[in-house]
Every structure is written in C-alpha cells, then in structure tokens.
Design an enzyme around this catalytic site. Structure first.
Site, short mmCIF file in Angstrom:
data_model
loop_
_atom_site.label_atom_id
_atom_site.label_comp_id
_atom_site.label_asym_id
_atom_site.label_seq_id
_atom_site.Cartn_x
_atom_site.Cartn_y
_atom_site.Cartn_z
N HIS B 127 12.04 -6.42 34.44
CA HIS B 127 11.22 -7.29 33.59
C HIS B 127 10.37 -8.17 34.52
CE1 HIS B 127 10.43 -10.64 30.78
NE2 HIS B 127 10.74 -9.81 29.81
N ASP B 205 20.32 -9.04 36.13
CA ASP B 205 19.65 -9.60 34.96
C ASP B 205 20.31 -8.99 33.72
OD1 ASP B 205 18.00 -10.18 32.85
OD2 ASP B 205 16.19 -9.29 33.72
N GLN B 208 19.25 -8.37 28.63
CA GLN B 208 19.25 -7.34 27.59
C GLN B 208 20.64 -6.81 27.26
OE1 GLN B 208 16.90 -6.50 25.62
NE2 GLN B 208 15.35 -7.75 26.63
N CYS B 371 6.42 -6.80 28.78
CA CYS B 371 6.73 -7.57 29.99
C CYS B 371 7.34 -6.71 31.08
CB CYS B 371 7.65 -8.76 29.69
SG CYS B 371 6.91 -9.93 28.56
#
Lengths: 136, 414
Positions: B127, B205, B208, B371
């Site tokens: 992202h 990350d 999600q 994004c």
C-alpha cells in the site's frame, strides 16, 4: 436501468462514448494540451487548430470513463467555429451543461477533464504550447 | 448467525438513493470494507458511554473520574496484547492509525539505525502507506528502496523473495500481510524467518488482515506490526503499533509533548518508559475505548466463524464473477490463501462507470488503483473495481451484485 433524459448514463451519452466525435489527431494543430485525472488515471490530449482566434479544428484522444469521453465529444463539437477566448471563458460551465444531467460530486472531475486540458492552453502564452507537438 | 451479526450494524439498514433521484431507494450493500468497515452497536455504545460517564484526561488526574478513564484506556492495551498475542503490554502503542504507525517506525528507524546506501526491501504489493514513507526517507537519507516482484497471479513467491534478500541484503523489510487489492495472504511467517536470517528487521502491515485472520506476533516473530481500528469494525483515528520491547526501547519518540516525559528542566528532557514514550499529547481515548469494543466484537464472533463465512463468500463471489464475459479478475481466482477482496476490470466499461452504476443499485464499491499504484500497474493498465467484503456481507448481496453487473453490461453493450 431506465432511460431518463436527465440521466448521465442515458443512451445519447453512451452513444457519444461508443462513437465519440472529433476523436483522433490533427495534421497541423496550433495547440496540443494534455490533462489527467489523478484519481482514476484518466487522460486526455486535446488538439486545436486556431486561426485568428477562432477554433477551426479540434480533435482529442483520451482514455477514460463514459462520462469523460462523452463530455469531450460534446465539448469539442460545441467549440468548433467559436472564439478560443470565449470557449475558455465559459468552458467550465458549458461542459456541464452539455451533459444535461445532474452529476454526482464524485464524478464532476470526469466531466471537467476536457475543460482542464483547455484551461491549460488558456493560461499559457508560451510558444511551447502553440507549437505543433507529437502526441503521446 | 448471519442475521444476528447484521442486526448489530445499524448502518446496514440504510437505504440508498443515488442520482438520478428516480425509483425507490435501494437497501445498502456495503462492499468497501478494505477501505473502512462499518461499526457495530457495541462500538458505538462504548464510545457514547465513555463520553457520557467516563470522559477525563488519562494518566493525569488523581480524581475518581480520571482514574476510570485511565482504566478504560489501559484495559484496551491489555485487550490488544491478547488480540495479537504480544508478550508484553508495553509493546502495544496507540497511534492515529496504521499509516501513523508506519511513519513512526520509519522515522525512528531511519534516525537511529540506517545509513546512506542501506537497502530497504518492500514488495510490489505494498500500500502507498508503506511505500511513500520509505521513499521520502530514502530521499532524505540516501537509502535504496527495492521491490520484490510478484508472480503473474499476484502472489509473493517465497523463492523470489529469498533471492531479493540475497541480492540487496536489506537492513529493513516491509511486507503487507494481505493485499488490499487482491486479497492474497502473504506467507509472512516464512518471509520473516528468511529476512531474519540475513539480520533484517521486519515490519508487517496488518491493516488488511486484522479483521480477517488471527494474528500472533510471537509465532510470526515479527519485529513491528501495525493495524488500524477502522478496518477492524472500530472507529477512525486510532491504530496500533506493536514493536518488540527491546526495539521500541531503542526507537526515539516521534511525538514530543505532554505525558511522554519523565522529567523536564530548562536544560533537558528525559523520556518516559514504554509505552508512554510514544504516546505524547492527549490521546484519542474514546477511540481507543471503541477499538477495545471492536476487538470484543471480533473475538465474540471468533476467527473460526469469520474465516468459514468469508471463505463461503469468496467461493460464491468467484463463481459469480466467472460467468461475466469480459471480466478480468486481478490476482488469484481461488479461495485458498485469500480474504474476500476482489478487484476486476470489465472490457469496454470504465471502472468508474461500473462503480457509479452499481451505486444506483445501492451497492458501494471502490474504483481506482486503491492506493497501490505499483501493484496495480503490474496487473492492469486501467483502474479497477474493487469489492471488499466483511463479516456482515451475505451470499444474497453477492447475487444482487452479479445481477447488477450483467445489467450494466447489457446497457453498455447495447
């Protein structure tokens, strides 16, 4: 899905998308201007042949949604034979009028894409923009 | 189970009237959960109740109300620790969201541990929140940012990843747990182990994944992990930075101000120990309380039930999309190793037109590059439509969407 005359997806608009007017390039343009919509990556390159301040010929190449292509088709047809200064002055309002349908806020940039190309030409007096340039 | 879950989300009863205002309003189908999820009653009530009965500065007052606010706030830290299986509660730092968390790690790590010429390894799937902070830091500090290419169906191949590690010898690796465009789940455990072998620090990350997969930072053995509250059925404005204690202790603070200090004199300030060191200024206390409620909601449903339901949704969606001619799905067309996120293009119809016409049917989807421009340009030159589902979505909503897509095609191809 209905065919409302005030619908931005009415058949007339879709027909402009399928078969846009003035799509292509000019042999001897006096102006070649590009604009892009960063939100969706849509692009337009607008070419004009302006003589004595009058838009004599116009062509555009674009990749974009139905609304932006139809807006470019209608707008390019409308500006032919008009004074460039006048076209630049009323262009923002006119592009929206030509669609003849309420446009949701999220999609207004699609309609204005051909105008934002035209606006760039109006704001610049540099010789670079008035010299014929190759597309792409 | 489905009805009892849906009933907990008041907004799902909304009816949508899009332009042109003709015909009846449509019941909302919310398929933009990868951008932000809706909030259940338990979250709304927790935040409302906090403001009505417990609102006070945390860690400041000696009065009863302030103690109640502080307890509410600190309880959520324990909840988050339990949710991601961290070893210590002070490894949980509250931030404004996943983006803020990544920025904090990048800034701190660049300042203390990285030097000109050092390599940072990311994947093509990241992202912008992972890519842009590193690129900006690289420009300032003279770092090199490298990218692991993906397979043609949009997965990270562990062999390709290991080769990139050997080639670039990165000091730091940033990996998304799950792609926000393709829904693919990365083999993060193997990737972390491989990165650690060459001594790299790894940031995961989990923005999600947090609402879809159980996370165990100790089993993963990751160094840093970040996620946002608002993609986890919680409020906006709050997120989590997890870091291994010894790494967080070495990391400099990123917000300077009240609460994060130990002592301030005219000459010098010494900083508070973890986690206060990273929580300068008045914190979004109601949002943290809302995050706690969201975690309770997710744990109440349970990841087993969530994954079972979402796998059924994926299977049904893939089956439905398959029969739409001219539709190209980005990424893998299998239910294995994915969450219910689907991005696609339809030949001859721009994604914004698809999204606007779906909106007329009450169906909320995203159009664009989501994004993730690097990933997107790898897979498709055009913008795509993304449908991202969550725990409250149903097979019936998928059927409605597939029917609407057929209708849009009929209109355009007429």
């Amino acid at each position: 899905m209905h065919n409302d005359v005030r619908d931005m997806y009415r058949e007339e608009i879709l027909e402009h998308y399928r078969h846009p007017m003035n799509f292509g390039t000019l042999k001897k343009p006096s102006h070649t201007i590009s604009a892009a919509n960063p939100l969706c990556g849509d692009r337009i390159t607008l070419q004009l042949r302006v003589e004595k301040g009058i838009v004599r010929e116009v062509a555009f190449e674009a990749s974009g949604c139905a609304i932006s292509i139809a807006a470019a088709s209608l707008f390019s047809e409308w500006m032919k034979g008009k004074k460039l200064a006048q076209v630049q002055k009323v262009g923002e309002k006119k592009t929206q009028e030509l669609i003849k349908a309420p446009i949701s806020v999220a999609r207004i940039q699609c309609v204005l894409l051909p105008y934002s190309a035209l606006k760039k030409a109006s704001n610049s007096t540099s010789s670079e923009l008035t010299r014929p340039r190759k597309l792409g | 189970m489905m009805n009892s879950i849906r009933n907990q989300f008041p907004i799902l009863k909304t009816r949508v009237r899009s332009l042109p205002r003709r015909g009846g309003a449509k019941s909302l189908v919310y398929f933009d959960n990868a951008a932000t999820t809706q909030k259940p009653e338990i979250v709304l009530r927790a935040m409302d109740k906090f403001y009505r009965s417990k609102n006070a500065p945390v860690h400041r007052g000696v009065y009863t109300l302030a103690e109640a606010a502080t307890a509410a706030y600190e309880n959520v830290r324990d909840q988050v620790r339990d949710f991601i299986h961290a070893a210590h509660r002070e490894e949980i730092i509250f931030t404004a969201g996943a983006t803020a968390s990544i920025n904090a790690v990048v800034a701190g790590y660049v300042e203390t541990s990285l030097h000109r010429g050092d390599h940072i390894l990311l994947t093509d799937m990241e992202h912008h929140a992972m890519i842009v902070p590193w690129q900006a830091a690289a420009e300032r500090k003279g770092l090199e940012v490298d990218f692991v290419p993906l397979t043609s169906d949009g997965r990270v191949d562990i062999g390709v990843f290991k080769k990139a590690l050997a080639k670039y010898r990165p000091k730091f690796v940033g990996i998304t747990h799950v792609s926000n465009v393709l829904g693919t789940v990365n083999p993060v455990r193997e990737m972390i182990a491989a990165a650690h072998k060459i001594g790299a620090i790894v940031l995961i990350d989990a923005a999600q994944s947090a609402a879809h997969l159980p996370i165990d930072v100790q089993k993963l053995s990751c160094d840093f992990l970040v996620f946002s509250g608002h993609k986890l059925y919680g409020p906006t404005g709050v997120g989590v930075l997890y870091g291994r204690k010894e790494l967080l202790e070495r990391l400099p603070p990123f917000i300077f101000g009240g609460h994060m200090i130990e002592e301030v004199t005219r000459e010098k300030t010494t900083y508070a120990p973890l986690p206060a060191k990273f929580e300068g200024g008045t914190q979004p206390v109601a949002e943290v309380v809302g995050l706690g409620a969201a975690i309770s909601f997710v744990q109440g449903v349970g990841f087993n039930a969530i994954q079972k339901h979402e796998c059924e949704l994926s299977a049904h969606m893939l089956k439905g999309l398959k029969v739409i001619s001219g539709l190209t799905l980005l990424g893998p067309a299998t239910t294995q190793g994915r969450i219910p996120v689907f991005s696609f293009t339809i030949s001859g119809i721009h994604s914004h037109d698809v999204a606007t016409l779906l909106d007329r049917e009450g169906i909320a989807v995203r159009a664009g590059h989501h994004c993730a421009q690097i990933l997107h340009s790898n897979l498709s030159p055009d913008a795509s439509v993304r449908m991202s589902l969550g725990v409250y979505n149903t097979v019936g909503e998928i059927d409605r969407t597939i029917a609407a897509l057929h209708k849009i095609q009929e209109k355009f191809y007429a």
